[in-house]
Structure formats: C-alpha cells, structure tokens
Design an enzyme around this catalytic site. Structure first.
Site, PDB file in Angstrom:
ATOM      1  CB  SER A 243      -2.683  -0.070   4.863  1.00  0.00           C
ATOM      2  OG  SER A 243      -3.616   0.129   3.840  1.00  0.00           O
ATOM      3  CG  ASP A 469       0.276  -3.383  -1.328  1.00  0.00           C
ATOM      4  OD1 ASP A 469      -0.968  -3.313  -1.404  1.00  0.00           O
ATOM      5  OD2 ASP A 469       0.891  -3.286  -0.255  1.00  0.00           O
ATOM      6  CG  HIS A 497      -2.351  -4.368   1.915  1.00  0.00           C
ATOM      7  ND1 HIS A 497      -1.717  -3.275   1.358  1.00  0.00           N
ATOM      8  CD2 HIS A 497      -3.146  -3.876   2.910  1.00  0.00           C
ATOM      9  CE1 HIS A 497      -2.115  -2.176   1.973  1.00  0.00           C
ATOM     10  NE2 HIS A 497      -2.963  -2.516   2.915  1.00  0.00           N
TER      11      HIS A 497
END
Length: 529
Positions: A243, A469, A497
């Site tokens: 991320s 995602d 994710h």
C-alpha cells in the site's frame, strides 16, 4: 474515514490473520526543502498531471554533513520473544542537519539460516501511519520459511509513526467526535461543522507536534531508510512494502537507484497523480470492491441486501440515508453515524475474510442495532476498547498533507467536485470528495508535488497489483510498473487489498523466488484467484 489520500494498510490484527490464513511455510509552517526535480505541473481536466517530472536521484556519495549518522552503531536489545529492537538518530531536516535530530525505532527477527543469510528485508505495511515495528512483530513468523531463513525481517517505524517520534493530535473523546462527524453535509450548518472539525484536528496537531509537522514527508522517510540500510551493514536495500509502503519504496528507488536490491511493491500507489485524481480513483476502487462484495452477498442465505446487486446498492444507500437522519444505538453509549457506517463498510472491503462480518453487521443495523458496523469502524481507526487511539490517523493526515497540495481550498470547491466523484463511485464518492477537504486547513505547507519515478539503473523491481483492490486501484500498479525503468508487473486477478501472503501459490511463489534468487517474474505475469 478522514485521510486525504486514503491508502490505509490492513490493520496489524487483520494482517496477522491474513498471513496465518495464507499458511506461509515455503496556515503556514516550516517546510522541508524539496529533494525532487518535480515542479508544479499542469493538469488535465480529470486531475491527472499532464506532465509529471521524474524524481531526481540524490548523489551517490554520502554528504559530509551526514557522515556521523551513517557511522552510528546499532545496539540491539531483546524486546519480545524472538525479536530485537533498536533506535538510531536521523536529522530533523536533511537540508540543515544541524537544526535538530529525531530518534527512530526499528525491530527485527533474525534470519534462521545462519551462513546462508542474504541480508535484511525491510518491511512496511502502509498507511501512511502504519507501524512497521508492530507489523513485523505480528506477521514475521508467518512469512515463507525460505524467506525467514535468508533474511533478517526488519520493521522501521517511519518518522512521525508509532515508536519513531510520533505525531500527536486529538485525545480519545475528541477523536470519537471526529470519526462521527457528518462528512456528507446537506446544508450550511453541516458544512460549518465539518470545517470546524477539520480545523480542530489541524490545530491540535500543530499544538502538540509543532514544527516537527514540517518534516514527516515521504522523501525524508526514504532518506531515513538509507541511513538504516547502512547501519544494518547492507550495500543494497532489500524491501517489501504494501500500500503506502509502495510509495515509500518507490521514493527510495528514485532517490537511490544504485542501492536498490530486491524490492517488492505490493498494492502500488501512483506518484504521478495529484490529490484530486488520487482520491477520485480510490473512490472508484472501493466502488469496484463493493460490487464484488454485493455480487457475492446476494448469492448467500444470510445476505441482508436482497437478491440482486441492484437491490444491494439501493439498500445500502437507504441505510446510509437513514443514519444521516438518525444515528443508531449500539451496545455502548456511542451511536452509529452515517460516516462511521460508511467507514465500517469500507473497512470490510480490505479483505474477503471480513465479508461475513459485514453481512452480519448490516443485518443487525437494518434491525436497529449499530454495534457491528461501529466495531468495523473502530477497527479501521484501531480504536482500543478503553477509547484511546494510536497515532495512525494523526500520522496519516500529517504525511498526506505534506506530500501533496490539497485538492480543495474551500467547501465550495469540494461541493462542486461531488457530482464528478459520484459518477466514479455512486456509494462512496460523496464521502471521499468531502474527506479531501481536510488538508485545506493544515498548518504546514506541502513540500511534495506529483512526479514519476524512473529509478534508472535500479535492479528489477517487482510491482504487484490486484485487479479489484479497493484502496490502491489496479491501474496504479500498472502505472508505477510502467514508470519504473526496471519495473516488472505481477498481477493478481482477485479481491482484497494487496496480494502477497494471501494463500495464492502463484503470487507467493513468484515473490519468494524473486526474494530468494533474484528471479523477477516476466512483465505481464498473471495469477488467477
């Protein structure tokens, strides 16, 4: 759900569960001096920069003014079963090293392979604001056995985060109020209340964190990682970021391309986007994830949202509208507001194993009990049962507001953007447009601008993208892999994710082979769910 660029990492407890499920055993204030060649760039009508200059690498020689930082000796002490912890110093301002220092914290789990050790693998779970120290302590034992044998697994809390001189803002009661504020204002009074809440948050951060707020940028954190690399005794930085951790890793690669070792960027961000484009794209990512959840939900006996996807969306909207008018009671003195319900739904989009919990929470909410959705919202913010909050969202706002100029300067600008956001995301666009107003009141000028990252001369960098995602849309991974001269895109066709460590043998196998042998997957490699 109040971050400007909402690139939330999966919380530590969720991440640990994911790894176990994977069964992995094989106003203005002081501003930091920019260290990028990117200058203000023109933008197209959708907020995507027409020209984003590349991040300029730093000189390969260590500046004399920084030599003492690179010459420190780490003292590791046992801090938990099988873990060691340490601290080290970095300059507050790299452009003026004599102006002050920060103390950063790191933790590691030593490699189990002895003489076959490849070095350190630095991990970052995302955020910005996620504690890498807590992440390593939560998931290190679940990593692939070969990776654990070859690498010391290291977590460094970036400056302003966790145990590394953390940014501090609101207390627990005020954070409760902040998370509950209406972020879909319907009239001037509600707009005024939202602006007042954002101003209160910013003022508290300034009061409690002071000039330090001007020195928590991603560029500065990337420079801190290079100091750690040297202190660990590694010529190259081996790194796995998820991320926001991909943005941090890509920034390091852009600044120090010759020092890139084996680097995996999972659930990538696109540094070429400005805040407007990033927020709108992320709203679309959550919409895509919601569609996947709804499609799955309506096939199940315990789905409270009807028998088809259209009904599911209509019933979600009806619930939000009901909560906007009257919050629901819960099993505590707190009531569930519309904004907290939205946050709870979004929290469950991060991982498929949260979908059953969301179905139950929606069922009870429709029956008049908001406890389940409030629990999901609290999990998102990592609110403790005693009503306290970690510095996660404080750091999140501080880093985001420093890294990019605010997308809106006034409530009127946010209001005008709502229809465009809603086209991209009918269920979450309105929230995310108004959410992006927060940085308009930040007390420190931004130091970053949209830019591309080439990292010319770097070793192959693996970029992992998940097609559905929610938080880092797949298009961002495609873009970053294209920007990087040595980027290799590895695609996971699935939900949730990030992808590594989620029981997909194809993804895990490709990443592990690369980490252990340097064999980067060919660009275009795809792994099915």
């Amino acid at each position: 759900m109040r971050a400007v660029r909402q690139t939330r990492f999966v919380p530590a407890a969720v991440a640990a569960a994911a790894m176990l499920l994977a069964g992995c055993s094989s106003g203005t204030g002081p501003s930091a001096a920019p260290t990028t060649s990117a200058t203000s760039s023109s933008s197209s009508s959708d907020g995507v920069p027409a020209v984003a200059a590349p991040l300029a690498p730093l000189p390969t020689a260590i500046p004399a003014a920084l030599a003492t930082y690179y010459a420190q000796k780490l003292s590791w002490n046992s801090c938990d079963e099988e873990f060691e912890c340490t601290t080290f110093k970095v300059p507050l301002d790299y452009e003026h090293p004599g102006s002050g220092e920060l103390t950063l914290s790191a933790a590691r789990k030593r490699a189990t392979g002895g003489v076959d050790r490849l070095g350190s693998l630095v991990l970052n779970p995302g955020g910005p604001g996620g504690s890498a120290v807590e992440y390593v302590e939560s998931v290190a034992k679940g990593y692939d056995s070969g990776v654990r044998a070859a690498y010391d697994l290291v977590g460094l809390d970036p400056r302003g985060v966790g145990r590394s001189s953390p940014v501090t803002c609101l207390g627990g009661d005020r954070m409760d109020a902040y998370t509950a504020i209406d972020i879909t204002p319907d009239d001037q009074a509600e707009k005024d209340a939202l602006v007042a809440a954002d101003k209160e948050f910013a003022a508290a951060c300034q009061q409690k964190s002071g000039t330090f707020l001007g020195h928590v940028s991603t560029v500065e954190s990337a420079r801190d990682m290079d100091v750690l690399r040297a202190l660990l005794g590694d010529d190259k930085l081996h790194y796995l970021g998820k991320s926001y951790g991909t943005f941090l890793g890509a920034t390091y690669a852009g600044l120090y391309p010759s020092r890139v070792g084996r680097m995996v960027l999972d659930g990538a961000m696109d540094p070429s986007l400005d805040a407007m484009a990033g927020n709108k794209a992320q709203a679309g990512g959550f919409e895509t994830a919601w569609a996947a959840f709804a499609k799955d939900c309506v096939k199940r006996d315990d789905c409270p949202l009807g028998t088809n996807e259209k009904q599911a969306g209509e019933q979600l909207d009806a619930l939000f509208k009901q909560l906007d008018a009257k919050p629901l009671t819960t099993d505590s003195s707190r009531r569930l507001t519309e904004s907290q319900a939205t946050t709870g739904v979004i929290q469950a989009m991060y991982a498929e194993f949260l979908w059953p919990q969301l179905r139950t929470a929606l069922t009870t909410a429709k029956a008049g009990d908001g406890t389940g959705l409030l629990k999901l919202s609290d999990d998102y913010y990592e609110r403790s049962s005693d009503g306290t909050y970690p510095n996660l969202m404080f750091a999140n706002m501080a880093v985001n507001c420093l890294d990019l100029p605010a997308p809106f300067a006034t409530p009127d600008e946010a209001a005008r953007a709502v229809p465009d956001f809603e086209k991209t995301s009918p269920h979450f666009g309105r929230d995310m447009a108004w959410m992006a107003l927060a940085c308009a009141y930040w007390p420190v000028r931004p130091t970053g601008v949209p830019h591309t990252v080439r990292a010319a001369g770097a070793a192959p960098i693996v970029v992992v993208g998940t097609t559905r995602d929610p938080a880092t849309p797949y298009a961002w991974s495609q873009s970053l892999a294209t920007q990087l001269d040595s980027g290799r895109l590895l695609t996971y066709e699935g939900d949730g994710h990030t992808a590594y460590g989620r029981r997909n043998g194809c993804i895990d196998g490709a990443v592990n082979r690369y980490l252990l042998g340097g064999d980067a997957p060919a660009t275009g490699t795809r792994c099915a769910k």
